[in-house]
Scaffold this motif. Structure first.
Motif, mmCIF file in Angstrom:
data_model
loop_
_atom_site.group_PDB
_atom_site.id
_atom_site.type_symbol
_atom_site.label_atom_id
_atom_site.label_comp_id
_atom_site.label_asym_id
_atom_site.label_seq_id
_atom_site.Cartn_x
_atom_site.Cartn_y
_atom_site.Cartn_z
ATOM 1 N N TYR A 74 -7.384 1.917 10.369
ATOM 2 C CA TYR A 74 -6.807 2.559 11.558
ATOM 3 C C TYR A 74 -7.661 3.744 11.999
ATOM 4 C CZ TYR A 74 -2.280 0.066 11.234
ATOM 5 O OH TYR A 74 -1.268 -0.865 11.226
ATOM 6 N N ALA A 75 -8.154 4.519 11.045
ATOM 7 C CA ALA A 75 -9.020 5.658 11.378
ATOM 8 C C ALA A 75 -10.315 5.167 12.026
ATOM 9 C CB ALA A 75 -9.318 6.483 10.128
ATOM 10 N N HIS A 76 -10.894 4.115 11.463
ATOM 11 C CA HIS A 76 -12.134 3.557 12.031
ATOM 12 C C HIS A 76 -11.923 3.031 13.449
ATOM 13 C CE1 HIS A 76 -14.885 3.730 8.580
ATOM 14 N NE2 HIS A 76 -13.803 3.541 7.835
ATOM 15 N N ALA A 77 -10.725 2.557 13.725
ATOM 16 C CA ALA A 77 -10.418 1.998 15.049
ATOM 17 C C ALA A 77 -10.057 3.076 16.075
ATOM 18 C CB ALA A 77 -9.269 1.002 14.930
ATOM 19 N N GLY A 78 -9.963 4.320 15.634
ATOM 20 C CA GLY A 78 -9.652 5.411 16.566
ATOM 21 C C GLY A 78 -8.171 5.547 16.886
ATOM 22 N N LEU A 79 -7.296 5.100 15.987
ATOM 23 C CA LEU A 79 -5.863 5.170 16.242
ATOM 24 C C LEU A 79 -5.308 6.582 16.151
ATOM 25 C CD1 LEU A 79 -3.057 3.851 16.648
ATOM 26 C CD2 LEU A 79 -2.990 3.483 14.165
ATOM 27 N N PHE A 80 -5.844 7.391 15.266
ATOM 28 C CA PHE A 80 -5.210 8.667 14.946
ATOM 29 C C PHE A 80 -5.636 9.818 15.844
ATOM 30 C CE2 PHE A 80 -5.285 6.715 10.523
ATOM 31 C CZ PHE A 80 -4.035 6.144 10.676
ATOM 32 N N GLU A 81 -4.638 10.561 16.291
ATOM 33 C CA GLU A 81 -4.854 11.811 17.024
ATOM 34 C C GLU A 81 -5.098 12.954 16.042
ATOM 35 O OE1 GLU A 81 -2.473 13.152 20.667
ATOM 36 O OE2 GLU A 81 -1.422 14.107 18.993
#
Length: 97
Positions: A74-81
């Motif tokens: 999820y972090a690699h995919a840019g999900l997190f603000e």
């Protein structure tokens, strides 16, 4: 040492979460097999849709915990603000205590 990994999703990014969920679950399965993962699950918004997540992991130190958190698909995919990694003491209902 235990660490809480608190992730807040970017607004309107549920599609990123859904697209990357299989890889994320595989990653969690791997952490679980190693004994690194203690607890994992999503936070829910008012409509009961995922809007972030909480992981409780075991790591040698802060840097190791941050490195584990950075591996999340999820972090690699840019999900997190926002991602917070905090030392955690599991006081009540710890099955390992």
């Amino acid at each position: 040492m235990l660490f809480a990994v608190i992730n807040k999703d970017k607004p309107d990014h549920i599609h990123i979460r859904l697209e990357n969920r299989p890889r994320h679950l595989e990653w969690l399965d791997g952490l679980n097999e190693k004994g690194t993962l203690k607890i994992a699950g999503p936070f829910l918004d008012a409509q009961e849709k995922p809007c972030g997540s909480l992981l409780l992991i075991e790591a040698a130190d802060q840097a190791a915990a941050e490195a584990i958190a950075a591996e999340d698909p999820y972090a690699h995919a840019g999900l997190f603000e926002k991602v917070e990694v905090k030392p955690y003491k599991w006081l009540y209902n710890n099955p390992e205590a």
